[in-house]
Design a protein around this motif. Structure first.
Motif, mmCIF file in Angstrom:
data_model
loop_
_atom_site.group_PDB
_atom_site.id
_atom_site.type_symbol
_atom_site.label_atom_id
_atom_site.label_comp_id
_atom_site.label_asym_id
_atom_site.label_seq_id
_atom_site.Cartn_x
_atom_site.Cartn_y
_atom_site.Cartn_z
ATOM 1 N N ILE A 28 0.802 -1.225 0.000
ATOM 2 C CA ILE A 28 0.000 0.000 0.000
ATOM 3 C C ILE A 28 0.833 1.272 0.000
ATOM 4 C CG2 ILE A 28 -2.011 -1.084 1.060
ATOM 5 C CD1 ILE A 28 -1.099 0.053 3.738
ATOM 6 N N SER A 47 1.809 -11.682 -2.308
ATOM 7 C CA SER A 47 0.946 -11.488 -1.135
ATOM 8 C C SER A 47 0.453 -12.795 -0.516
ATOM 9 C CB SER A 47 -0.229 -10.569 -1.477
ATOM 10 O OG SER A 47 -0.924 -11.015 -2.611
ATOM 11 N N LEU A 83 -4.143 -8.043 7.372
ATOM 12 C CA LEU A 83 -5.154 -7.162 6.779
ATOM 13 C C LEU A 83 -4.665 -6.592 5.445
ATOM 14 C CD1 LEU A 83 -6.440 -5.250 9.944
ATOM 15 C CD2 LEU A 83 -7.733 -6.885 8.546
ATOM 16 N N ILE A 84 -3.405 -6.192 5.399
ATOM 17 C CA ILE A 84 -2.863 -5.616 4.164
ATOM 18 C C ILE A 84 -2.844 -6.664 3.051
ATOM 19 C CG2 ILE A 84 -0.810 -4.625 3.080
ATOM 20 C CD1 ILE A 84 -0.143 -3.364 5.815
ATOM 21 N N CYS A 85 -2.302 -7.848 3.360
ATOM 22 C CA CYS A 85 -2.238 -8.915 2.355
ATOM 23 C C CYS A 85 -3.635 -9.391 1.974
ATOM 24 C CB CYS A 85 -1.420 -10.090 2.885
ATOM 25 S SG CYS A 85 0.303 -9.683 3.227
ATOM 26 N N TRP A 87 -6.244 -7.669 1.790
ATOM 27 C CA TRP A 87 -6.861 -6.709 0.869
ATOM 28 C C TRP A 87 -6.635 -7.116 -0.581
ATOM 29 C CZ3 TRP A 87 -4.155 -3.198 -2.450
ATOM 30 C CH2 TRP A 87 -5.001 -2.332 -3.152
ATOM 31 N N ASN A 91 -9.666 -8.993 -3.136
ATOM 32 C CA ASN A 91 -9.994 -8.199 -4.328
ATOM 33 C C ASN A 91 -9.764 -8.953 -5.628
ATOM 34 O OD1 ASN A 91 -10.937 -5.290 -4.094
ATOM 35 N ND2 ASN A 91 -9.397 -5.383 -2.476
ATOM 36 N N TRP A 368 -4.211 -3.323 -7.114
ATOM 37 C CA TRP A 368 -3.068 -3.342 -6.195
ATOM 38 C C TRP A 368 -1.728 -3.277 -6.919
ATOM 39 C CZ3 TRP A 368 -6.589 -7.304 -6.947
ATOM 40 C CH2 TRP A 368 -6.160 -8.332 -7.795
#
Length: 400
Positions: A28, A47, A83-85, A87, A91, A368
């Motif tokens: 991000i 990821s 949480l970041i991965c 995302w 998606n 991403w």
């Protein structure tokens, strides 16, 4: 007796969970320079690995680490990383749905039915395959030739590599042009892609061109056009169909692919595939990305010989978006929403101009993805891009 090893393991888990979080954060975070851009490009593509790594540290913190302060910190680091991965992972389905919709809008709702069943049967069956992510995408067997000299402008040897299906035959041609800010790169770039595509029934030509700043525009375009003439002249020698040709480029190579295909005197080109290529050099100079890790204005000056104020006509001539005055080959544009070298807005603008001028175009955007996302061949973004690229190629070259 075992307290000291457990303490050391706790501190090690803390250090590694922090490192995992830092790596995950580049999914991000925008990269301010070229060194960190490598992390920003790679992190989203791996990821699933990072997700598992963060999950491992979370489980360690819950079931093994007993020192409360360290446990809490490791748990927090791991949860943020998850949480970041996550995302990216959550998606993937909506992104592939949107891409499938864009393909049907651009090529027609029944475009897949126009592709012969034997060709369809060799394609990837899923836009993203977790097994292929971990084991790698099977490339298949191909024939390979390198160091084929096609020109020597000003004494500079220009060579190409050729990838052919394992069986002798006559195949559509895919001409691949590498990126590198028009200043560096070589024909062996993205060789896994070339091998994969050749195994699926194409003769792939990976071509070279002279580099800036020593050689400035239009030298690069001249070299691409020379390569195309060479390929057409020697098509039978390399089992290629000179009347069934697609140009595919990445970044600066995508820019050259569009320019070469969009010339009024271009040889017959069935389609163009543009992976994150510059399309409007004038606007790219006036409104560079922020952050700008590659120093876009310096790159454009090196390529064209000066600023947009000094050479406005050169910038206009070198911009593919200014060639929409006549019918053009179908164009596939693939960009990453987080691209900080060539922003996705340029690809979207090119798509709208092509569409509004009556040309066939498809715009695919990966939320991403950074610039050069396909450097990780089995990565998340490249699997999606490859899935739709091979369908676009088959539609352009094999359709009934």
């Amino acid at each position: 007796m075992f307290a000291k090893p457990k303490i050391l393991l706790s501190w090690l888990a803390l250090l590694l969970s922090f490192a995992s979080l830092i790596l995950s954060s580049w999914i991000i975070l925008p990269a301010p320079n070229m060194f960190l851009l490598t992390l920003a490009v790679g992190a989203p593509e791996i990821s699933p690995w990072l997700f598992l790594l963060n999950l491992l540290f979370l489980l360690l913190s819950l079931f093994y680490i007993r020192r409360r302060p360290i446990q809490r910190i490791v748990c927090i680091f791991s949860l943020i990383g998850l949480l970041i991965c996550g995302w990216v992972l959550i998606n993937i389905p909506p992104t592939q749905i949107q891409m499938a919709k864009a393909m049907k809008q651009g090529l027609g709702a029944n475009y897949l039915e126009q592709i012969p069943p034997p060709v369809r049967a060799k394609m990837q069956t899923h836009p993203f395959d977790l097994i292929n992510f971990f084991r790698g995408i099977p490339l298949g067997k191909t024939r390979y030739q390198k160091d084929i000299l096609f020109a020597s402008p000003g004494g500079v040897p220009l060579k190409m590599e050729v990838y052919q299906p394992s069986k002798i035959g006559k195949y559509p041609a895919v001409v691949v042009i590498y990126g590198g800010a028009w200043q560096y790169g070589n024909t062996h770039a993205n060789s896994e892609f070339n091998q994969y595509i050749a195994n699926h029934g194409y003769t792939v030509f990976a071509i070279d061109y002279r580099h800036a700043p020593q050689y400035q525009f239009p030298s690069q375009l001249d070299d691409v056009r020379t390569a195309l003439n060479f390929i057409r002249k020697h098509a039978a020698e390399y089992e290629a169909d000179s009347e069934s040709m697609v140009l595919l480029g990445r970044s600066a190579g995508a820019h050259l692919a569009m320019l070469a295909a969009y010339q009024t005197d271009a040889p017959p080109i069935r389609a163009v595939v543009n992976y994150y290529g510059p399309v409007d050099l004038t606007e790219g100079y006036k409104t560079p990305p922020n952050p700008d890790p590659i120093n876009s204005r310096a790159v454009l000056k090196a390529f064209l010989g000066g600023s947009v104020e000094e050479l406005p006509n050169q910038y206009e001539i070198a911009s593919p978006i200014n060639y929409l005055t006549h019918p053009l080959p179908p164009t596939l544009l693939i960009y990453g929403s987080r691209d900080h070298l060539v922003e996705a807005r340029f690809g979207r603008q090119m798509y709208e101009r092509l569409h509004n001028s009556g040309n066939t175009a498809v715009f695919l955007e990966i939320p991403w993805a950074e610039h050069a996302f396909d450097a990780v061949f089995n990565g998340v973004s490249n699997q999606l891009a490859l899935y739709y690229t091979e369908r676009f190629l088959a539609w352009a070259l094999f359709k009934h």
